[in-house]
Design a protein around this motif. Structure first.
Motif, PDB file in Angstrom:
ATOM      1  N   GLN A 292       0.897  -1.199  -0.002  1.00 28.64           N
ATOM      2  CA  GLN A 292      -0.106   0.109  -0.197  1.00 28.64           C
ATOM      3  C   GLN A 292       0.955   1.416   0.161  1.00 28.64           C
ATOM      4  N   ILE A 293       0.522   2.125  -0.921  1.00 25.13           N
ATOM      5  CA  ILE A 293       1.207   3.501  -0.821  1.00 25.13           C
ATOM      6  C   ILE A 293       0.020   4.616  -0.888  1.00 25.13           C
ATOM      7  N   PRO A 294       0.447   5.741  -0.395  1.00 24.86           N
ATOM      8  CA  PRO A 294      -0.483   7.013   0.098  1.00 24.86           C
ATOM      9  C   PRO A 294      -0.975   7.186  -1.318  1.00 24.86           C
ATOM     10  N   GLY A 295      -2.486   7.643  -1.075  1.00 23.71           N
ATOM     11  CA  GLY A 295      -3.214   8.286  -2.265  1.00 23.71           C
ATOM     12  C   GLY A 295      -3.232   7.473  -3.616  1.00 23.71           C
ATOM     13  N   VAL A 296      -3.206   6.017  -3.343  1.00 19.21           N
ATOM     14  CA  VAL A 296      -3.251   5.109  -4.546  1.00 19.21           C
ATOM     15  C   VAL A 296      -4.786   4.071  -4.095  1.00 19.21           C
ATOM     16  N   PRO A 297      -5.613   4.278  -4.957  1.00 15.55           N
ATOM     17  CA  PRO A 297      -6.845   3.384  -4.439  1.00 15.55           C
ATOM     18  C   PRO A 297      -6.781   1.771  -4.757  1.00 15.55           C
ATOM     19  N   LEU A 298      -5.787   1.099  -4.756  1.00 14.34           N
ATOM     20  CA  LEU A 298      -5.408  -0.225  -5.032  1.00 14.34           C
ATOM     21  C   LEU A 298      -5.229  -0.987  -3.572  1.00 14.34           C
ATOM     22  N   ARG A 299      -5.523  -2.208  -3.667  1.00 12.78           N
ATOM     23  CA  ARG A 299      -5.497  -2.963  -2.521  1.00 12.78           C
ATOM     24  C   ARG A 299      -4.874  -4.148  -2.657  1.00 12.78           C
ATOM     25  N   PRO A 300      -4.086  -4.727  -1.655  1.00 16.88           N
ATOM     26  CA  PRO A 300      -3.340  -5.851  -1.739  1.00 16.88           C
ATOM     27  C   PRO A 300      -4.352  -7.076  -1.856  1.00 16.88           C
ATOM     28  N   LEU A 301      -3.920  -7.906  -2.494  1.00 19.89           N
ATOM     29  CA  LEU A 301      -4.812  -9.594  -2.599  1.00 19.89           C
ATOM     30  C   LEU A 301      -4.359 -10.261  -1.484  1.00 19.89           C
ATOM     31  N   THR A 302      -5.371 -11.008  -0.747  1.00 24.16           N
ATOM     32  CA  THR A 302      -4.974 -11.840   0.242  1.00 24.16           C
ATOM     33  C   THR A 302      -4.000 -13.031  -0.124  1.00 24.16           C
ATOM     34  N   ALA A 303      -3.602 -13.505   1.034  1.00 25.75           N
ATOM     35  CA  ALA A 303      -2.512 -14.655   0.912  1.00 25.75           C
ATOM     36  C   ALA A 303      -3.477 -15.721  -0.042  1.00 25.75           C
ATOM     37  N   GLN A 304      -4.438 -15.971   0.431  1.00 27.88           N
ATOM     38  CA  GLN A 304      -5.196 -16.942  -0.072  1.00 27.88           C
ATOM     39  C   GLN A 304      -5.776 -16.804  -1.558  1.00 27.88           C
ATOM     40  N   GLY A 305      -5.827 -15.647  -1.965  1.00 33.93           N
ATOM     41  CA  GLY A 305      -6.226 -14.915  -3.286  1.00 33.93           C
ATOM     42  C   GLY A 305      -5.043 -15.131  -4.078  1.00 33.93           C
ATOM     43  N   MET A 306      -3.692 -14.785  -3.646  1.00 29.65           N
ATOM     44  CA  MET A 306      -2.422 -15.074  -4.300  1.00 29.65           C
ATOM     45  C   MET A 306      -2.187 -16.657  -4.711  1.00 29.65           C
ATOM     46  N   GLU A 307      -2.463 -17.382  -3.714  1.00 34.21           N
ATOM     47  CA  GLU A 307      -2.408 -18.840  -3.996  1.00 34.21           C
ATOM     48  C   GLU A 307      -3.254 -19.672  -5.134  1.00 34.21           C
ATOM     49  N   ARG A 308      -4.628 -18.787  -4.870  1.00 37.41           N
ATOM     50  CA  ARG A 308      -5.632 -19.278  -5.951  1.00 37.41           C
ATOM     51  C   ARG A 308      -5.124 -18.914  -7.475  1.00 37.41           C
ATOM     52  N   PHE A 309      -4.490 -17.476  -7.610  1.00 40.10           N
ATOM     53  CA  PHE A 309      -4.157 -17.156  -8.641  1.00 40.10           C
ATOM     54  C   PHE A 309      -2.873 -17.839  -9.533  1.00 40.10           C
ATOM     55  N   LYS A 310      -2.139 -18.237  -8.416  1.00 38.07           N
ATOM     56  CA  LYS A 310      -0.828 -19.080  -8.767  1.00 38.07           C
ATOM     57  C   LYS A 310      -1.320 -20.418  -9.261  1.00 38.07           C
ATOM     58  N   GLY A 311      -2.400 -20.897  -8.775  1.00 36.76           N
ATOM     59  CA  GLY A 311      -2.839 -22.242  -9.024  1.00 36.76           C
ATOM     60  C   GLY A 311      -3.427 -22.006 -10.459  1.00 36.76           C
ATOM     61  N   TRP A 312      -4.220 -21.280 -10.872  1.00 39.04           N
ATOM     62  CA  TRP A 312      -4.726 -21.047 -12.130  1.00 39.04           C
ATOM     63  C   TRP A 312      -3.759 -21.159 -13.097  1.00 39.04           C
ATOM     64  N   LEU A 313      -2.364 -20.220 -12.844  1.00 37.14           N
ATOM     65  CA  LEU A 313      -1.601 -20.281 -13.840  1.00 37.14           C
ATOM     66  C   LEU A 313      -0.607 -21.513 -13.948  1.00 37.14           C
ATOM     67  N   GLU A 314      -0.568 -22.378 -12.772  1.00 39.24           N
ATOM     68  CA  GLU A 314       0.139 -23.317 -12.762  1.00 39.24           C
ATOM     69  C   GLU A 314      -0.497 -24.428 -13.613  1.00 39.24           C
ATOM     70  N   ALA A 315      -1.845 -24.500 -13.305  1.00 38.86           N
ATOM     71  CA  ALA A 315      -2.777 -25.421 -14.003  1.00 38.86           C
ATOM     72  C   ALA A 315      -2.790 -25.533 -15.539  1.00 38.86           C
ATOM     73  N   ARG A 316      -2.235 -24.080 -16.206  1.00 31.89           N
ATOM     74  CA  ARG A 316      -2.002 -24.005 -17.154  1.00 31.89           C
ATOM     75  C   ARG A 316      -0.603 -23.972 -18.031  1.00 31.89           C
ATOM     76  N   GLY A 317       0.102 -24.793 -16.877  1.00 32.08           N
ATOM     77  CA  GLY A 317       1.837 -25.014 -17.412  1.00 32.08           C
ATOM     78  C   GLY A 317       2.740 -24.096 -17.032  1.00 32.08           C
ATOM     79  N   TYR A 318       2.253 -22.955 -16.489  1.00 29.15           N
ATOM     80  CA  TYR A 318       3.586 -21.976 -15.962  1.00 29.15           C
ATOM     81  C   TYR A 318       3.863 -22.357 -14.677  1.00 29.15           C
ATOM     82  N   VAL A 319       5.399 -22.157 -14.853  1.00 24.56           N
ATOM     83  CA  VAL A 319       6.039 -21.955 -13.382  1.00 24.56           C
ATOM     84  C   VAL A 319       5.948 -20.753 -12.662  1.00 24.56           C
ATOM     85  N   THR A 320       5.028 -20.832 -11.754  1.00 26.54           N
ATOM     86  CA  THR A 320       4.987 -19.628 -11.053  1.00 26.54           C
ATOM     87  C   THR A 320       5.254 -19.458  -9.584  1.00 26.54           C
ATOM     88  N   THR A 321       5.654 -18.490  -9.208  1.00 30.59           N
ATOM     89  CA  THR A 321       6.208 -18.181  -7.817  1.00 30.59           C
ATOM     90  C   THR A 321       5.352 -16.912  -7.197  1.00 30.59           C
TER      91      THR A 321
END
Length: 352
Positions: A292-321
């Motif tokens: 998070q940085i001041p004045g920017v309306p973006l929010r971090p994704l939860t750790a669970q959400g990060m793992e979910r997104f990683k899983g989608w990419l891995e299921a499509r054959g990408y090495v993802t960290t």
């Protein structure tokens, strides 16, 4: 009284450039290799330390040049061992470098510009505007002048600025870093991150074999444009075309950096489009938590959400960290480098 013009800096000059210098000063050509040895192997700070060069030639060199080394003016240590350094450069501007210790490596994240023109929504550096390019010597000074310099194993051009917007000086610094007469580093220990500056990327791909990291962050043109104004003039499509045409055989690697924002670029559709875009490119995808940085309306994704997104990419054959966040407590993490406050306060405290 006429001010004395600044002396030129030796640090950052290639062997070819040093040969031109000594020839112009009427010194033997072999003196160039001697100077390179003192600058990059023995790492001296003063011309007078170059003791295998005659005193007369050292005096002559000193009339026109200085080494150009400067120590950081402050440093700050994180709870996780990350250390952030602040350097004042010749123009008076300030830049930051970050030392990141890990079990099997010691990485230094270095800057290439004072501020940045790219103005990415999620990055603090862009919020301070652009104040100039660093010279090759000012880039190398960060590598040579941090306390941990002797034990560094990896260099990443991921600090302040867009490296390929300062391609000539960045490529000169890489040339010195990888040359046998320079620092003698393997190109495989150096990674450069870019949003995709076309002309600079062409040169980087053609003139080096260092690793490439592309700041991607959204696979859709409009979505990427909202996060990264540079997408308008430097579309991801062009960058990917250049990468497909480049030689990535051997050990050279390309990776894609993807900061994940809640509700912005974290859907299944984003993962599917990302997988489609990168198909056929042997690569790694690095998912990065947003800080998070001041004045920017973006929010971090939860750790669970990060793992979910990683899983989608891995299921499509990408090495993802998922990249571990480092140095957040000292504003040294990805997207947090900025000297705006130090500039306002005229940081002048001694290194500690």
């Amino acid at each position: 009284m006429t001010p004395t013009p600044q002396k030129r800096i030796l640090l950052g000059l290639t062997l070819e450039e040093l040969t031109t210098v000594v020839t112009e000063l009427g010194m033997p050509r072999f003196t160039a290799r001697q100077i390179a040895g003192w600058l990059y192997d023995k790492r001296v700070s003063e011309i007078d330390e170059m003791t295998n060069i005659s005193k007369a030639n050292r005096l002559l060199l000193s009339e026109h040049f200085e080494v150009g080394r400067s120590l950081p003016i402050t440093s700050e240590l994180s709870r996780d061992g990350t250390r952030k350094y602040l350097f004042r450069v010749r123009s008076g501007g300030l830049v930051e470098a970050v030392y990141i210790p890990e079990k099997d490596r010691a990485t230094l994240c270095i800057s290439s510009q004072i501020g940045c023109k790219m103005d990415c929504l999620f990055c603090m550096t862009g919020k301070q505007g652009f104040r100039g390019n660093l010279s090759a010597g000012e880039i190398l000074n960060q590598v040579l002048s941090v306390e941990e310099s002797p034990k560094l194993t990896n260099i990443v051009y991921m600090g302040m600025g867009e490296p390929l917007d300062n391609a000539t000086n960045v490529l000169s610094s890489i040339s010195v870093m990888t040359a046998s007469w320079g620092l003698g580093w393997s190109p495989k220990r150096i990674t450069l991150s870019t949003v995709g500056v076309r002309r600079g990327l062409e040169r980087f791909l053609g003139e080096t074999t260092c690793h490439l990291a592309v700041s991607l962050h959204n696979p859709f043109h409009e979505g990427r444009l909202e996060l990264m104004p540079a997408e308008r003039g430097m579309p991801l499509e062009d960058t990917l075309r250049m990468i497909r045409e480049a030689d990535f055989t051997g050990q050279r690697r390309v990776s894609f950096e993807y900061i994940v924002f809640e509700g912005v670029n974290d859907s299944l559709q984003h993962a599917e489009e990302l997988a489609r875009l990168l198909r056929g490119i042997p690569c790694r995808i690095n998912l990065i938590p947003f800080h998070q940085i001041p004045g920017v309306p973006l929010r971090p994704l939860t750790a669970q959400g990060m793992e979910r997104f990683k899983g989608w990419l891995e299921a499509r054959g990408y090495v993802t960290t998922i990249r571990t966040s480092r140095g957040e407590d000292i504003s040294a993490a990805c997207g947090m480098l900025s000297t705006k406050e130090q500039m306002a306060g005229g940081a002048s405290q001694a290194s500690h």
